[in-house]
Design a protein around this motif. Structure first.
Motif, PDB file in Angstrom:
ATOM      1  N   TYR A 267       0.821  -1.206   0.000  1.00 43.45           N
ATOM      2  CA  TYR A 267       0.000   0.000   0.000  1.00 43.45           C
ATOM      3  C   TYR A 267       0.857   1.259   0.000  1.00 43.45           C
ATOM      4  O   TYR A 267       0.502   2.268  -0.581  1.00 43.45           O
ATOM      5  CB  TYR A 267      -0.929  -0.024   1.211  1.00 43.45           C
ATOM      6  CG  TYR A 267      -1.870  -1.201   1.175  1.00 43.45           C
ATOM      7  CD1 TYR A 267      -2.942  -1.222   0.277  1.00 43.45           C
ATOM      8  CD2 TYR A 267      -1.660  -2.287   2.007  1.00 43.45           C
ATOM      9  CE1 TYR A 267      -3.781  -2.319   0.249  1.00 43.45           C
ATOM     10  CE2 TYR A 267      -2.502  -3.372   1.973  1.00 43.45           C
ATOM     11  CZ  TYR A 267      -3.578  -3.387   1.086  1.00 43.45           C
ATOM     12  OH  TYR A 267      -4.403  -4.458   1.042  1.00 43.45           O
ATOM     13  N   GLU A 268       1.955   1.218   0.689  1.00 45.37           N
ATOM     14  CA  GLU A 268       2.869   2.353   0.699  1.00 45.37           C
ATOM     15  C   GLU A 268       4.188   2.020   0.010  1.00 45.37           C
ATOM     16  O   GLU A 268       5.099   2.828  -0.004  1.00 45.37           O
ATOM     17  CB  GLU A 268       3.157   2.757   2.144  1.00 45.37           C
ATOM     18  CG  GLU A 268       1.960   3.320   2.907  1.00 45.37           C
ATOM     19  CD  GLU A 268       1.510   4.652   2.348  1.00 45.37           C
ATOM     20  OE1 GLU A 268       0.334   4.980   2.487  1.00 45.37           O
ATOM     21  OE2 GLU A 268       2.362   5.370   1.783  1.00 45.37           O
ATOM     22  N   SER A 269       4.243   0.747  -0.544  1.00 44.61           N
ATOM     23  CA  SER A 269       5.479   0.268  -1.207  1.00 44.61           C
ATOM     24  C   SER A 269       6.689   0.443  -0.282  1.00 44.61           C
ATOM     25  O   SER A 269       7.777   0.811  -0.710  1.00 44.61           O
ATOM     26  CB  SER A 269       5.707   1.011  -2.527  1.00 44.61           C
ATOM     27  OG  SER A 269       4.668   0.776  -3.428  1.00 44.61           O
ATOM     28  N   LEU A 270       6.457   0.168   1.013  1.00 46.41           N
ATOM     29  CA  LEU A 270       7.523   0.316   2.001  1.00 46.41           C
ATOM     30  C   LEU A 270       8.099  -1.066   2.316  1.00 46.41           C
ATOM     31  O   LEU A 270       7.350  -2.011   2.553  1.00 46.41           O
ATOM     32  CB  LEU A 270       6.980   0.935   3.293  1.00 46.41           C
ATOM     33  CG  LEU A 270       8.000   1.114   4.425  1.00 46.41           C
ATOM     34  CD1 LEU A 270       9.073   2.110   4.022  1.00 46.41           C
ATOM     35  CD2 LEU A 270       7.283   1.582   5.702  1.00 46.41           C
ATOM     36  N   GLN A 271       9.421  -1.170   2.274  1.00 42.86           N
ATOM     37  CA  GLN A 271      10.083  -2.430   2.630  1.00 42.86           C
ATOM     38  C   GLN A 271      11.076  -2.194   3.762  1.00 42.86           C
ATOM     39  O   GLN A 271      11.726  -1.170   3.813  1.00 42.86           O
ATOM     40  CB  GLN A 271      10.788  -3.053   1.415  1.00 42.86           C
ATOM     41  CG  GLN A 271      12.003  -2.269   0.909  1.00 42.86           C
ATOM     42  CD  GLN A 271      12.861  -3.081  -0.026  1.00 42.86           C
ATOM     43  OE1 GLN A 271      12.869  -4.294   0.082  1.00 42.86           O
ATOM     44  NE2 GLN A 271      13.568  -2.397  -0.930  1.00 42.86           N
ATOM     45  N   ILE A 272      11.126  -3.228   4.631  1.00 45.63           N
ATOM     46  CA  ILE A 272      12.083  -3.221   5.751  1.00 45.63           C
ATOM     47  C   ILE A 272      12.829  -4.551   5.706  1.00 45.63           C
ATOM     48  O   ILE A 272      12.209  -5.620   5.650  1.00 45.63           O
ATOM     49  CB  ILE A 272      11.359  -3.061   7.088  1.00 45.63           C
ATOM     50  CG1 ILE A 272      10.578  -1.744   7.128  1.00 45.63           C
ATOM     51  CG2 ILE A 272      12.342  -3.117   8.242  1.00 45.63           C
ATOM     52  CD1 ILE A 272       9.756  -1.575   8.379  1.00 45.63           C
ATOM     53  N   SER A 273      14.170  -4.524   5.730  1.00 44.45           N
ATOM     54  CA  SER A 273      14.972  -5.747   5.583  1.00 44.45           C
ATOM     55  C   SER A 273      15.772  -6.010   6.849  1.00 44.45           C
ATOM     56  O   SER A 273      15.948  -5.121   7.683  1.00 44.45           O
ATOM     57  CB  SER A 273      15.927  -5.637   4.388  1.00 44.45           C
ATOM     58  OG  SER A 273      16.925  -4.664   4.653  1.00 44.45           O
TER      59      SER A 273
ATOM     60  N   SER B  70      18.826  -6.443   6.982  1.00 46.40           N
ATOM     61  CA  SER B  70      20.119  -5.754   6.921  1.00 46.40           C
ATOM     62  C   SER B  70      20.025  -4.332   7.433  1.00 46.40           C
ATOM     63  O   SER B  70      21.024  -3.632   7.497  1.00 46.40           O
ATOM     64  CB  SER B  70      20.642  -5.764   5.486  1.00 46.40           C
ATOM     65  OG  SER B  70      19.736  -5.087   4.621  1.00 46.40           O
ATOM     66  N   GLY B  71      18.774  -3.894   7.796  1.00 49.07           N
ATOM     67  CA  GLY B  71      18.591  -2.536   8.314  1.00 49.07           C
ATOM     68  C   GLY B  71      18.090  -1.558   7.269  1.00 49.07           C
ATOM     69  O   GLY B  71      17.897  -0.377   7.566  1.00 49.07           O
ATOM     70  N   LEU B  72      17.874  -2.015   6.055  1.00 46.34           N
ATOM     71  CA  LEU B  72      17.387  -1.139   4.985  1.00 46.34           C
ATOM     72  C   LEU B  72      15.907  -0.884   5.172  1.00 46.34           C
ATOM     73  O   LEU B  72      15.107  -1.807   5.309  1.00 46.34           O
ATOM     74  CB  LEU B  72      17.641  -1.786   3.617  1.00 46.34           C
ATOM     75  CG  LEU B  72      17.069  -1.022   2.413  1.00 46.34           C
ATOM     76  CD1 LEU B  72      17.751   0.356   2.288  1.00 46.34           C
ATOM     77  CD2 LEU B  72      17.262  -1.830   1.140  1.00 46.34           C
ATOM     78  N   ILE B  73      15.525   0.395   5.185  1.00 46.00           N
ATOM     79  CA  ILE B  73      14.129   0.819   5.246  1.00 46.00           C
ATOM     80  C   ILE B  73      13.913   1.806   4.113  1.00 46.00           C
ATOM     81  O   ILE B  73      14.477   2.917   4.111  1.00 46.00           O
ATOM     82  CB  ILE B  73      13.801   1.477   6.597  1.00 46.00           C
ATOM     83  CG1 ILE B  73      14.154   0.522   7.766  1.00 46.00           C
ATOM     84  CG2 ILE B  73      12.341   1.894   6.672  1.00 46.00           C
ATOM     85  CD1 ILE B  73      13.981   1.145   9.131  1.00 46.00           C
ATOM     86  N   ALA B  74      13.156   1.365   3.094  1.00 47.66           N
ATOM     87  CA  ALA B  74      12.998   2.215   1.888  1.00 47.66           C
ATOM     88  C   ALA B  74      11.688   1.875   1.198  1.00 47.66           C
ATOM     89  O   ALA B  74      11.018   0.870   1.516  1.00 47.66           O
ATOM     90  CB  ALA B  74      14.184   2.025   0.934  1.00 47.66           C
ATOM     91  N   TYR B  75      11.349   2.713   0.214  1.00 48.48           N
ATOM     92  CA  TYR B  75      10.151   2.482  -0.588  1.00 48.48           C
ATOM     93  C   TYR B  75      10.524   1.669  -1.810  1.00 48.48           C
ATOM     94  O   TYR B  75      11.615   1.766  -2.355  1.00 48.48           O
ATOM     95  CB  TYR B  75       9.524   3.810  -1.022  1.00 48.48           C
ATOM     96  CG  TYR B  75       8.848   4.553   0.089  1.00 48.48           C
ATOM     97  CD1 TYR B  75       9.479   5.652   0.695  1.00 48.48           C
ATOM     98  CD2 TYR B  75       7.627   4.149   0.561  1.00 48.48           C
ATOM     99  CE1 TYR B  75       8.870   6.335   1.747  1.00 48.48           C
ATOM    100  CE2 TYR B  75       7.006   4.811   1.613  1.00 48.48           C
ATOM    101  CZ  TYR B  75       7.634   5.916   2.205  1.00 48.48           C
ATOM    102  OH  TYR B  75       7.021   6.567   3.231  1.00 48.48           O
ATOM    103  N   GLY B  76       9.554   0.836  -2.255  1.00 50.23           N
ATOM    104  CA  GLY B  76       9.742   0.040  -3.464  1.00 50.23           C
ATOM    105  C   GLY B  76      10.168  -1.374  -3.153  1.00 50.23           C
ATOM    106  O   GLY B  76      10.703  -1.667  -2.085  1.00 50.23           O
ATOM    107  N   LEU B  77       9.902  -2.281  -4.120  1.00 54.41           N
ATOM    108  CA  LEU B  77      10.226  -3.700  -3.995  1.00 54.41           C
ATOM    109  C   LEU B  77      10.893  -4.157  -5.260  1.00 54.41           C
ATOM    110  O   LEU B  77      10.642  -3.620  -6.354  1.00 54.41           O
ATOM    111  CB  LEU B  77       8.945  -4.525  -3.749  1.00 54.41           C
ATOM    112  CG  LEU B  77       9.146  -6.005  -3.474  1.00 54.41           C
ATOM    113  CD1 LEU B  77       9.905  -6.207  -2.173  1.00 54.41           C
ATOM    114  CD2 LEU B  77       7.798  -6.701  -3.406  1.00 54.41           C
ATOM    115  N   GLN B  78      11.772  -5.152  -5.175  1.00 51.50           N
ATOM    116  CA  GLN B  78      12.436  -5.672  -6.363  1.00 51.50           C
ATOM    117  C   GLN B  78      11.398  -6.132  -7.376  1.00 51.50           C
ATOM    118  O   GLN B  78      10.386  -6.734  -7.017  1.00 51.50           O
ATOM    119  CB  GLN B  78      13.348  -6.838  -5.973  1.00 51.50           C
ATOM    120  CG  GLN B  78      14.458  -6.435  -4.998  1.00 51.50           C
ATOM    121  CD  GLN B  78      15.343  -7.596  -4.623  1.00 51.50           C
ATOM    122  OE1 GLN B  78      15.449  -8.523  -5.409  1.00 51.50           O
ATOM    123  NE2 GLN B  78      15.955  -7.507  -3.455  1.00 51.50           N
TER     124      GLN B  78
END
Length: 750
Positions: A123-129, A131-139
């Motif tokens: 819904y917000e294209s937000l991803q949290i990994s 490895s500590g990455l917090i960003a918008y969009g998905l592969q």
């Protein structure tokens, strides 16, 4: 005959020789090779079937690993932070997003094959990994997976190519898992190498070199583990091979392919190993091989025979030492040795069981032998302690002799007394357990031996106080639990276990002073004087007591007995052993009176036993006083009866021998008593002397004859009634009748 043949066939020598011959003959190797070639196809098929089953088990392990990951994702989906993320996927919620990174990192660390974990909200294209990455969009390659996970409500596996021809695996799972309307997805990036290595485990890793290939349904290689090197390039995987085992030639190498395909994922497992290597040039070697086999047969037979003799020689020596079997058997030597060994083990176990069963009895026998120092030496003490595993420590030792006061008067049956003593032994050990190890045993009906060993090392002065306090505690404990009193004798402290017999001897000597100290006392060996003394009194007093009893003078005997006991009480340091010797001598004298006079009283042996049960001087005095009075009274009654019987025997002898020449000597010889006793007894019973009775009896008889026998002269009648001369007859007749015999006859005639 058949049994002997069976024994011969089962002989280890024959078996060893047969095996040696078989191992030395090269033609057997050639025949084995031929059998191997003929059965190769069947063996490889069986082996291939086993390998396919192993691949199927590995695939099942993949399924279990996937389910394990799914369970972890389901657990993750229930976390409040994940639920909040699926409802409010905001980038600015840093605390929650940081917590999610930690959770994803924990999930990745839980599985060695998970490289990275990603949580994504469409819904917000937000991803949290993780490895500590917090960003918008998905592969891009994962967007279709999310849609498929949302539509089918299942987990999706996405495979992407990477450099080197290998693949990268992504596992996409909707959150909540298996929900009809997932709000977010969890993406796990999986390392194919680690994943499949873990799923294979050690099942397919053996000593045989092999290649393992795993590909997806499109033929993309997911995993490979190559150990074989081939002379020409092999194109893998073979998509035309179905599930099962296949043989394929690759140059001069014969390869075995084992293939298994997962029906759900479409993954193909291909297991390649060499089935047979080399060329086919071995056929021309058959003829020279046969020639060499013929030459080696003779040498092989000789070597087999000689080596068998060498190997069999030690076994033959062992067999010769075994006892002959009771019955004919077909067992070989090894079986006989094994059977004999089993018998020895069984016998050893039985011996151990018997030793454990009799260990309490052996310990009791050992303690009893300590009480009698003449039965055991110092070396024997050490040996018994080591064999019986008595838990003695290298501290102070001491021995107690415990005597139950008035044991034979206790109101219990013999069985109840035995149970009482067993309970007392257990209570003694429990009472002393805090400061010392105590071993107690029964020495006789009323006496227990207690061996004490302190737990800690103490100086002798402190140890003496500890042993004294322990003795008092034991006495108070026992007298508080049961209606009894006990007396304890404490021995000499010793530092080594070998001196325990001496300590027991001293404790026994101390207990003997209960004679003076009385019941319920604690007597330390060092408090009494135990050196032997000279006999301090004259045995004449004891003899007088016995004589007074023999004559029936009970009061006189008791008076003398009281003097003896007053002497004992005034000299309390006289060893009790000597006191008992005096009283034993007195008791023996009274017993002889009872036995010789055949009095209806206790026999001498019973009297001695009864005296031994008396522990104190007052008890002994009361018992001996009562014994003297009873014996004297019995002697008095017996003397009166004997006087009457002897007097009647004397009278009967006189009556039966009136006409004979009777004298005091002839009467005493008849009744076997002295003339004085005969005269005294007759006068005591009849109130007249025997001669008066004899003369009066003869006069009465002569009166009867003078009246009835007129044909006899007076002289004849005098001689007939026992008078030796006529003058004695006339004198004695006139003494008793007042007239002469002639005058008596004349009066009777008128």
């Amino acid at each position: 005959m058949q049994n002997n043949q069976e024994k011969t066939r089962n002989s280890v020598f024959i078996k060893t020789l047969r095996r040696g011959v078989l191992c030395s003959l090269i033609p057997l190797l050639f025949m084995s090779t031929c059998i191997f070639v003929l059965d190769l196809q069947r063996s490889l098929e069986q082996l291939g079937s086993v390998t396919v089953n192993m691949l199927a088990q590995s695939d099942q392990m993949v399924h279990y690993m996937m389910e394990d990951v799914m369970r972890s994702i389901s657990t993750l989906a229930k976390d409040p932070s994940v639920v909040d993320f699926s409802m409010r996927p905001y980038l600015r919620d840093t605390e929650r997003n940081s917590n999610l990174c930690t959770l994803l990192s924990t999930l990745s660390d839980s599985y060695s094959y998970v490289e990275e974990s990603i949580l994504y909200s469409p819904y917000e294209s937000l991803q949290i990994s993780s490895s500590g990455l917090i960003a918008y969009g998905l592969q891009e390659e994962l967007s279709d997976n999310f849609q498929q996970a949302k539509d089918t409500c299942t987990a999706c596996m996405q495979i992407s190519s990477v450099e080197g021809g290998m693949q990268k695996m992504f596992l996409t799972i909707g959150i909540p898992a298996y929900s009809n309307d997932p709000q977010a997805i969890a993406v796990l990036q999986i390392d194919p190498g680690a994943f499949f290595t873990l799923s294979m485990g050690g099942d397919l890793k053996d000593n045989i070199k092999r290649n393992l290939y795993i590909s997806d349904r499109d033929g993309n290689l997911l995993f490979s583990d190559q150990e074989l090197e081939f002379s020409q390039k092999i194109t893998l995987p073979h998509s035309d091979l179905s599930t099962g085992s296949h043989l394929t030639l690759a140059g001069s190498a014969l390869l075995r392919y084992s293939v298994f395909t997962n029906p759900q994922l479409g993954w193909r497992y291909t297991y390649v190993t060499g089935a047979l290597s080399g060329n086919n040039s071995w056929l021309p070697l058959v003829i020279p091989l046969l020639i060499s086999v013929l030459a080696s047969c003779v040498i092989g037979l000789l070597l087999a025979y000689q080596s068998t003799k060498v190997l069999y020689s030690p076994l033959e020596q062992l067999i010769s030492a075994l006892p002959e079997p009771e019955a004919e058997t077909s067992q070989d030597e090894y079986q006989r040795l094994a059977g004999y060994y089993d018998q020895l083990l069984n016998q050893r176990d039985e011996v151990y069981e018997q030793v454990e069963a009799i260990r309490p009895l052996l310990l009791k026998k050992f303690l009893v032998s300590l009480a009698d120092s003449t039965q055991i030496s110092r070396d024997e003490v050490l040996y018994q302690v080591r064999i019986l595993e008595v838990p003695f420590q290298a501290t102070l030792f001491n021995a107690f002799f415990l005597q139950i006061d008035n044991y034979y008067a206790l109101p219990y049956s013999e069985q109840e007394k035995q149970e009482l003593k067993a309970q007392m032994q257990a209570q003694i050990s429990a009472c002393a357990s805090s400061i010392a190890y105590c071993a107690a045993t029964e020495l006789n009906d009323e006496t227990l031996l207690i061996i004490c060993n302190l737990h800690s090392e103490e100086p002798p002065e402190i140890g003496k106080q500890s042993f004294r306090a322990l003795a008092e505690e034991i006495r108070e404990e026992l007298e508080g639990l049961w209606p009894i009193t006990v007396t304890l004798g404490i021995g000499q402290i010793c530092r080594c276990v070998e001196d325990l017999p001496l300590s027991c001897q001293r404790a026994k000597a101390a207990l003997a002073y209960k004679l003076y100290r009385g019941q319920g006392s604690i007597i330390d060996f060092e408090e009494v004087q135990v050196e032997p003394h000279q006999i301090y009194y004259d045995f004449e007093t004891v003899h007088q007591v016995v004589n007074r009893v023999r004559t029936g003078d009970g009061r006189g005997a008791v008076h003398l007995l009281q003097e003896i006991f007053r002497t004992f009480a005034s000299q309390q340091q006289v060893p009790p052993k000597q006191v008992r010797a005096v009283l034993q001598y007195l008791t023996s004298g009274i017993g002889e009176i009872i036995q010789s006079a055949q009095l209806p009283l206790e026999p001498p042996a019973e009297l001695e036993s009864e005296l031994s049960k008396k522990a104190t001087l007052p008890d002994m005095e009361v018992w001996l006083t009562e014994l003297c009075m009873r014996t004297a009274e019995a002697m008095r009654r017996t003397s009166s009866d004997r006087v009457r019987q002897n007097a009647e025997r004397i009278k009967a002898y006189i009556d039966n021998n009136l006409t004979q020449d009777i004298s005091l000597s002839s009467i005493s010889e008849y009744v076997n008593y002295s003339p004085t006793y005969v005269s005294r007894v007759f006068r005591q019973h009849y109130g007249a002397s025997y001669i008066d009775y004899l003369n009066s009896s003869r006069v009465k008889l002569s009166q009867e004859l003078l009246s009835a026998r007129g044909d006899l002269s007076v002289k004849e009648i005098g001689f007939q009634v026992g008078f030796n001369n006529l003058q004695s007859f006339f004198r004695i007749f006139k003494k008793y009748t007042g007239m002469t015999p002639l005058q008596y006859r004349e009066r009777q005639d008128r």
